[in-house]
Scaffold this motif. Sequence first.
Motif, mmCIF file in Angstrom:
data_model
loop_
_atom_site.group_PDB
_atom_site.id
_atom_site.type_symbol
_atom_site.label_atom_id
_atom_site.label_comp_id
_atom_site.label_asym_id
_atom_site.label_seq_id
_atom_site.Cartn_x
_atom_site.Cartn_y
_atom_site.Cartn_z
ATOM 1 N N SER A 50 15.120 -3.487 -13.846
ATOM 2 C CA SER A 50 14.276 -2.365 -13.437
ATOM 3 C C SER A 50 13.863 -2.617 -11.986
ATOM 4 O O SER A 50 14.436 -3.485 -11.314
ATOM 5 N N VAL A 52 10.331 -2.186 -8.976
ATOM 6 C CA VAL A 52 8.966 -1.781 -8.668
ATOM 7 C C VAL A 52 8.858 -1.620 -7.159
ATOM 8 O O VAL A 52 8.814 -2.585 -6.405
ATOM 9 N N LYS A 82 3.370 -1.284 -12.075
ATOM 10 C CA LYS A 82 4.044 -0.695 -13.220
ATOM 11 C C LYS A 82 3.885 -1.562 -14.458
ATOM 12 O O LYS A 82 3.765 -2.790 -14.367
ATOM 13 N N LEU A 84 6.207 -2.223 -17.817
ATOM 14 C CA LEU A 84 7.561 -2.048 -18.332
ATOM 15 C C LEU A 84 7.638 -2.576 -19.756
ATOM 16 O O LEU A 84 6.953 -3.547 -20.110
ATOM 17 N N GLU A 91 10.001 2.101 -18.146
ATOM 18 C CA GLU A 91 8.659 2.259 -17.578
ATOM 19 C C GLU A 91 7.711 2.890 -18.591
ATOM 20 O O GLU A 91 8.015 3.909 -19.205
ATOM 21 N N ARG A 94 2.684 3.921 -14.504
ATOM 22 C CA ARG A 94 2.797 3.592 -13.079
ATOM 23 C C ARG A 94 1.547 4.077 -12.374
ATOM 24 O O ARG A 94 1.033 5.160 -12.651
#
Length: 396
Positions: A50, A52, A82, A84, A91, A94
């Motif tokens: 992922s 950020v 964030k 996760l 996600e 956020r």
Amino acid sequence: MELRNYLVLPLILTTLLSGCSLFNYEEDVIKMSPLPKVENQVHLQKVWKSSVGKGVGDFYSKLHPAWLGNSVFAADRFGIVKSLDTFSGKEKWRIDLSEKTGFFSKNISALLSGGITVAGDHIYISSERGRVFSLNSSDGSIVWQTQLNSEALSCPVVSDGFVLIHTSNGALHGLDQNTGKEKWDLNLDVPLTLSLRGESTPATAFGGAIVGGDNGRVTAVMIKRGQIIWQQLVSLPGGTTEIDRLNDIDSTPVIVGNVVYALGYKNVMTALDLRSGEILWKRKIGGVRDIVVDHGNIYLVDKEDRVIALTADGGATIWSQNALMYRALTSPILFNGWLIVGDSEGYLHGINTIDGHFITQKKLGSKGFQSDFVVADDKLIIQSKDGDIYALKKHL
């Protein structure tokens, strides 16, 4: 003159690693060790990836992911935080902590620099602007934010109802965990000469906090009262240049039983008595990264990026792995019984804790690593300098 961590280590390293001497003498050139050839005995499998924001780039930062249960928390320097999903990387929420300047204006970076710390239902994070935030871990909403009078570079530490923050002016602040109100601040002193950028994150035990200082001292503080219990000078400045006289203790002390282990930049690895601060032993090993103490051994990365194992009861060298010198390594972490470090080229290196030989190597991107890694059950959570987040596990 102040020279902080991102100026001392990376600046010197990037200058030298580019093939140019800091003093324009060929004999002064120090080069990054070539990538060692490793035959993987074990393998790391990527579970998910992922991101950020933009990460921290080349700025010095103690931002790193944090984990609790089904959630991994991560942040970038600009202000993106964030949550996760631990198992999928998806996600969950956020929030943007950057400052809003108007409808047509760009947001001003929050300059997040210390954290993330998880405690109960909240996460804590601090900034170079001197702000400390408490967020709900369930949705990211702001519970409180407190303005301090100096850069908050260390990771927040939560203990005994307080959030402890070590700021760049040498002060340790005790904030009420529920409200963020400052209950006390304690001046630990800073040197008048050059110092590294960064402050020691406190370690806590038995109602006390142990913290290293830029003046070569280790200090024990009573958390509820904000009073010094003891101070011990473990490192003296010396040398002909300001860099030679750097005397900081920026790594996080480790408390095991009644012993405190502290690593300083100026060739000092020290064990102290937790109750009195008396020095039990010293070794001439220096560094700025956090150390690991496990099963009677100490594992550390020194300032030349040697990975070293010592005995905890006397500091004797067990082994030293020198094949990664000047690769700008991260702090070491134990994972599945191996020692893992990352480097500035985006490689992970797995090291056998018994004799220091390499057991695995894996390339993850090209931007490299600076932040500490996090173990989340059977997963290793890693954040690269450009904000990519990886979850890895041992390949069966």
